[in-house]
Design an enzyme around this catalytic site. Sequence first.
Site, PDB file in Angstrom:
ATOM      1  N   ASP A 147       0.828  -1.210   0.000  1.00 56.07           N
ATOM      2  CA  ASP A 147       0.000   0.000   0.000  1.00 56.07           C
ATOM      3  C   ASP A 147       0.863   1.262   0.000  1.00 56.07           C
ATOM      4  O   ASP A 147       1.979   1.266   0.513  1.00 56.07           O
ATOM      5  CB  ASP A 147      -0.914  -0.024   1.229  1.00 56.07           C
ATOM      6  N   ASN A 184     -10.824  -2.839  -5.595  1.00 55.87           N
ATOM      7  CA  ASN A 184     -10.059  -1.866  -6.384  1.00 55.87           C
ATOM      8  C   ASN A 184     -10.703  -1.539  -7.736  1.00 55.87           C
ATOM      9  O   ASN A 184     -10.323  -0.558  -8.380  1.00 55.87           O
ATOM     10  CB  ASN A 184      -8.600  -2.328  -6.589  1.00 55.87           C
TER      11      ASN A 184
HETATM   12  C1  IPE Z   1      -5.246  -2.881  -0.401  1.00 48.64           C
HETATM   13  O1  IPE Z   1      -4.946  -1.541  -0.524  1.00 48.64           O
HETATM   14  C2  IPE Z   1      -5.233  -3.557  -1.741  1.00 48.64           C
HETATM   15  C3  IPE Z   1      -3.929  -3.716  -2.372  1.00 48.64           C
HETATM   16  C4  IPE Z   1      -2.783  -3.358  -1.871  1.00 48.64           C
HETATM   17  C5  IPE Z   1      -3.967  -4.367  -3.664  1.00 48.64           C
HETATM   18  P1  IPE Z   1      -6.084  -0.441  -0.687  1.00 48.64           P
HETATM   19  O2  IPE Z   1      -5.393   0.860  -0.812  1.00 48.64           O
HETATM   20  O3  IPE Z   1      -6.999  -0.829  -1.782  1.00 48.64           O
HETATM   21  O4  IPE Z   1      -6.859  -0.566   0.694  1.00 48.64           O
HETATM   22  P2  IPE Z   1      -7.750   0.494   1.473  1.00 48.64           P
HETATM   23  O5  IPE Z   1      -8.684   1.107   0.475  1.00 48.64           O
HETATM   24  O6  IPE Z   1      -6.837   1.498   2.053  1.00 48.64           O
HETATM   25  O7  IPE Z   1      -8.435  -0.301   2.533  1.00 48.64           O
HETATM   26  C1  IPE Z   2      -1.459   0.191  -3.460  1.00 49.02           C
HETATM   27  O1  IPE Z   2      -1.217   1.564  -3.445  1.00 49.02           O
HETATM   28  C2  IPE Z   2      -1.557  -0.357  -4.863  1.00 49.02           C
HETATM   29  C3  IPE Z   2      -2.876  -0.912  -5.217  1.00 49.02           C
HETATM   30  C4  IPE Z   2      -3.942  -0.921  -4.459  1.00 49.02           C
HETATM   31  C5  IPE Z   2      -2.977  -1.482  -6.530  1.00 49.02           C
HETATM   32  P1  IPE Z   2      -2.427   2.585  -3.465  1.00 49.02           P
HETATM   33  O2  IPE Z   2      -2.770   2.909  -4.864  1.00 49.02           O
HETATM   34  O3  IPE Z   2      -3.551   2.074  -2.642  1.00 49.02           O
HETATM   35  O4  IPE Z   2      -1.752   3.838  -2.761  1.00 49.02           O
HETATM   36  P2  IPE Z   2      -2.456   4.833  -1.741  1.00 49.02           P
HETATM   37  O5  IPE Z   2      -3.018   4.015  -0.630  1.00 49.02           O
HETATM   38  O6  IPE Z   2      -3.508   5.558  -2.509  1.00 49.02           O
HETATM   39  O7  IPE Z   2      -1.345   5.717  -1.288  1.00 49.02           O
HETATM   40 MG    MG Z   3      -4.069   2.290  -0.697  1.00 54.36          MG
END
Ligand code: IPE
Ligand code: IPE
Ligand code: MG
Length: 255
Positions: free
Chosen positions: A29, A77
């Site tokens: 994340d 996602n």
């Molecule tokens: C979890 O991260 C999913 C992945 C890393 C693929 P998210 O960014 O989607 O999770 P939330 O929305 O903060 O819970």
């Molecule tokens: C995790 O990074 C990658 C995926 C969920 C694919 P994020 O895209 O969730 O990054 P933040 O949480 O917005 O910083």
């Molecule tokens: Mg995220």
Amino acid sequence: MSANLSTLQELPTDLDRSRLPQQVAVIMDGNGRWAKSRGIPRIMGHRRGVDTLKDLLRCCRDWGIPALTAYAFSTENWGRPEEEVEFLMTLFERVLRRERAEMMRENVQIRFVGNLKVLPQSLQDEIAQSLHETRDNRGTQFIVATNYGGRQDIMQACRAIADEVKQGLYSTDEIDEKLFERHLYTAGITHPDLLIRTSGEMRLSNFLLWQLAYAEIYVTQTLWPDFDREAFHQALRAYQQRDRRFGKVEGESSG
Ligand code: IPE
Ligand code: IPE
Ligand code: MG
């Protein structure tokens, strides 16, 4: 590449080789926040995140950790802006194609968990090809959670089991944990010993709900693109300081 990547080739001496996790799971994340802090588009963060993942996989091999599971895309996602979802799907496809030879050289066996049937056909084709080519590799096991949701995993297992009961293959009182696990996407894969989440969020976000029941959870403020070998070293140090009781009493043998 940062200096740490080249300097931590060997298992750091303060880690106990005999007590390493057999499987590490990562919630990668913070790509978006990493990009935002640099004033560049979110997708640049995802691109950098791939380099982090590649080095972590190599690090698992160098340090003797047999399996790594990475949360690449959750069932939730899909709710992101269309351009970002499209970028991610194309990125997964390109990376799989580009890294296949490297995975063969490094003896990596790839597996995917999640509902793959609804992914773009061209990505499904790359996945199939990667599974096929790496199937006999016996080095690091690399499990990619793509369109994965813990609830969806449990639900699809329930459906499959209900179908088999209906077909008369076994009765409901024969359903036990072992049988249930054989129907999860992760069938045949050991449960993660250590779950790492980058970027500070203290939640599972629908990752491996069943499989993480007794995993040690480590959360770091480090954003995923910055998670290097030194950061992984710190996670493993923290892991080795934990007392894994599995519901028993401290000091009791876990057997
Ligand atoms: C979890 O991260 C999913 C992945 C890393 C693929 P998210 O960014 O989607 O999770 P939330 O929305 O903060 O819970
Ligand atoms: C995790 O990074 C990658 C995926 C969920 C694919 P994020 O895209 O969730 O990054 P933040 O949480 O917005 O910083
Ligand atoms: Mg995220």
